[in-house]
Write a protein that holds these residues in place. Structure first.
Motif, PDB file in Angstrom:
ATOM      1  N   UNK A  94       0.823  -1.207   0.000  1.00 40.87           N
ATOM      2  CA  UNK A  94       0.000   0.000   0.000  1.00 40.87           C
ATOM      3  C   UNK A  94       0.855   1.255   0.000  1.00 40.87           C
ATOM      4  N   UNK A  95       1.984   1.211   0.688  1.00 43.73           N
ATOM      5  CA  UNK A  95       2.895   2.360   0.690  1.00 43.73           C
ATOM      6  C   UNK A  95       3.484   2.594  -0.702  1.00 43.73           C
ATOM      7  N   UNK A  96       3.765   1.508  -1.421  1.00 44.01           N
ATOM      8  CA  UNK A  96       4.286   1.631  -2.786  1.00 44.01           C
ATOM      9  C   UNK A  96       3.248   2.277  -3.694  1.00 44.01           C
ATOM     10  N   UNK A  97       1.973   1.848  -3.537  1.00 42.97           N
ATOM     11  CA  UNK A  97       0.898   2.472  -4.296  1.00 42.97           C
ATOM     12  C   UNK A  97       0.812   3.970  -3.981  1.00 42.97           C
ATOM     13  N   UNK A  98       0.886   4.287  -2.690  1.00 43.04           N
ATOM     14  CA  UNK A  98       0.744   5.665  -2.245  1.00 43.04           C
ATOM     15  C   UNK A  98       1.869   6.539  -2.777  1.00 43.04           C
ATOM     16  N   UNK A  99       3.087   6.043  -2.749  1.00 40.98           N
ATOM     17  CA  UNK A  99       4.232   6.821  -3.235  1.00 40.98           C
ATOM     18  C   UNK A  99       4.107   7.136  -4.716  1.00 40.98           C
ATOM     19  N   UNK A 100       3.588   6.178  -5.489  1.00 36.23           N
ATOM     20  CA  UNK A 100       3.395   6.423  -6.925  1.00 36.23           C
ATOM     21  C   UNK A 100       2.338   7.497  -7.151  1.00 36.23           C
ATOM     22  N   UNK A 101       1.277   7.437  -6.381  1.00 34.74           N
ATOM     23  CA  UNK A 101       0.227   8.452  -6.494  1.00 34.74           C
ATOM     24  C   UNK A 101       0.750   9.826  -6.073  1.00 34.74           C
ATOM     25  N   UNK A 102       1.557   9.853  -5.014  1.00 38.04           N
ATOM     26  CA  UNK A 102       2.101  11.119  -4.527  1.00 38.04           C
ATOM     27  C   UNK A 102       3.019  11.756  -5.563  1.00 38.04           C
ATOM     28  N   UNK A 103       3.847  10.936  -6.195  1.00 38.95           N
ATOM     29  CA  UNK A 103       4.765  11.493  -7.198  1.00 38.95           C
ATOM     30  C   UNK A 103       3.993  12.099  -8.359  1.00 38.95           C
ATOM     31  N   UNK A 104       2.936  11.432  -8.798  1.00 38.28           N
ATOM     32  CA  UNK A 104       2.114  11.980  -9.869  1.00 38.28           C
ATOM     33  C   UNK A 104       1.448  13.278  -9.459  1.00 38.28           C
ATOM     34  N   UNK A 105       0.999  13.333  -8.205  1.00 37.12           N
ATOM     35  CA  UNK A 105       0.354  14.546  -7.697  1.00 37.12           C
ATOM     36  C   UNK A 105       1.353  15.699  -7.620  1.00 37.12           C
ATOM     37  N   UNK A 106       2.547  15.436  -7.099  1.00 36.28           N
ATOM     38  CA  UNK A 106       3.572  16.474  -6.974  1.00 36.28           C
ATOM     39  C   UNK A 106       3.943  17.030  -8.351  1.00 36.28           C
ATOM     40  N   UNK A 107       4.095  16.140  -9.324  1.00 39.88           N
ATOM     41  CA  UNK A 107       4.436  16.586 -10.685  1.00 39.88           C
ATOM     42  C   UNK A 107       3.332  17.501 -11.224  1.00 39.88           C
TER      43      UNK A 107
END
Length: 434
Positions: A46-59
């Protein structure tokens, strides 16, 4: 026959919510199914999923907002609050967003109402999370639900009425909780064969107290009760379960920050949905969250104003979402006297939690006087040790109890444990006159 009925119910439920998604242009049902599937993944997954979503959001934020364009990454994003958002509103709007924009307004129980916006994806996650909390309580899509709340939880426009009709929701106002109205509410919830009761903890508790006091429990067909928007104390949960004869669950959320969390069957904390929220807990327990699903109006690293305590380990139920062990309350749920002494509302919760005479309380205070309104079975309630303990922590000219008086309400119908007012006697007088 029961199996056929269940299949028909399932099909009708999917059709009802499919129509809502079609009208709203949301994807609530598909996200609900996704959350139901991934909630049992391991914390690292779940943390891996979250980190991918966060990176997309930050970009996206760095590209779309001039406020963040020069910042190299999420670690450089400042913690923001309502004041920052109000002062920089233009810079937080995503100019590239082309979907439906939904205007939102916080209830203002913190003393500072806040207008913001969300997009279709955030709305989808909001309702999917609510439905997920209902599912734990046994709810099946399309079954009749009783809403007991104020305008902060359900809207009053014609579109909302259409949505709630499709959802098979029956609405009961938290603004009128007279004995006659409570009697009618209980009877109608039974008559409508509601499977779930959902709403403000204090309003549901008031209905439960009425049912228990009357000694007449209607023939409910409930599977469960889910409380939201307010703190659900152990005593309140016990009263509600006694009245309705089904388990009572609590849900926690802060929609402007993208926080959605729900109790599982163990009811020992709130599972925080990390598919929507990237959360941080600052020193002292202050919860900061980023709504990664809100691509219409950016509120990265938004201070919720809530104080939380996180569990050290995942829940034994097997769900991998991080567990909020305890929502202490809002950071501004403080009583402060003229000398600068302060205590949090939890001071009073802990003080009264073992006293089974007290079903509910509210602290109302001004610059000179502090009154604790207690609802309890003992009409002559006056416990000097409590007053002595409060006086040892806070300096007021007068500290006293008001027994079984109506609580001082705020406009959205919610119950607040602590309220600062300009004049206590005036506030109490206005409440009695209502």
């Amino acid at each position: 026959m029961g199996g056929v009925g269940s299949v028909v119910q399932s099909v009708v439920g999917r059709v009802r919510f499919g129509l809502i998604d079609l009208i709203r242009r949301t994807s609530t049902v598909s996200i609900l199914h996704e959350l139901e599937a991934i909630q049992f993944e391991s914390p690292p997954q779940l943390q891996e999923r979250q980190q991918a979503l966060l990176q997309g959001y930050v970009d996206l934020v760095r590209k779309a907002s001039p406020l963040y364009a020069r910042l190299t990454g999420f670690a450089q994003f400042p913690v923001i609050d309502k004041a920052f958002a109000n002062a920089n509103r233009a810079g937080l709007v995503n100019p590239g967003y082309r979907g439906k924009v939904v205007s939102k307004k916080t209830g203002g129980s913190t003393g500072e109402p806040f207008v913001y916006a969300t997009g279709v994806k955030a709305q989808s996650y909001l309702w999917a999370a609510i439905l997920l909390s209902w599912r734990v309580a046994g709810y099946r899509l399309g079954e009749p639900v009783a809403f007991i709340a104020g305008t902060a939880l359900f809207g009053t426009g014609y579109k909302q009425r259409i949505y709630y009709a499709l959802m098979n929701v029956h609405m009961y106002s938290a603004f009128d909780m007279s004995a006659a109205r409570l009697e009618a509410y209980a009877a109608d919830i039974a008559r409508q064969r509601c499977r779930l009761v959902y709403g403000y903890a204090s309003a549901i508790h008031q209905l439960a107290l009425h049912i228990n006091k009357s000694g007449r429990r209607p023939q409910f067909r409930l599977r469960g009760v889910v409380c939201t928007a307010e703190v659900l104390t152990p005593a309140m949960r016990e009263t509600i379960e006694q009245a309705f004869g089904v388990p009572c669950f609590s849900q926690y959320g802060c929609n402007d920050a993208g926080v959605s969390a729900y109790e599982c069957e163990r009811r020992s904390g709130f599972h925080l949905i990390t598919q929507r929220s990237y959360f941080e807990v600052l020193p002292g327990g202050r919860l900061v969250s980023t709504d990664m699903a809100n691509d219409a109006f950016f509120l990265p690293r938004y201070d919720t104003g809530d104080l939380v305590e996180m569990a050290a380990a995942p829940c034994p139920c097997g769900r991998g979402f991080p567990l909020i062990k305890n929502v202490v309350g809002r950071a501004n749920d403080l009583v402060e006297d003229s000398a600068g002494n302060t205590v949090h509302s939890e001071f009073f919760t802990h003080l009264f939690r073992e006293d089974r005479r007290i079903s509910e309380f509210q602290v109302v205070y001004d610059a000179r006087e502090l009154v604790i309104i207690v609802h309890c079975a003992d009409a002559a309630f006056a416990h000097p040790p409590y007053l002595e303990r409060i006086a040892a922590a806070l300096a007021f000219d007068t500290i006293r109890f008001a027994v079984n008086q109506p609580f001082v309400a705020i406009k959205n119908g919610k119950h607040r444990f602590v309220m600062r007012v300009d004049n206590v006697e005036q506030a109490l007088g206005e409440t009695l006159a209502c």
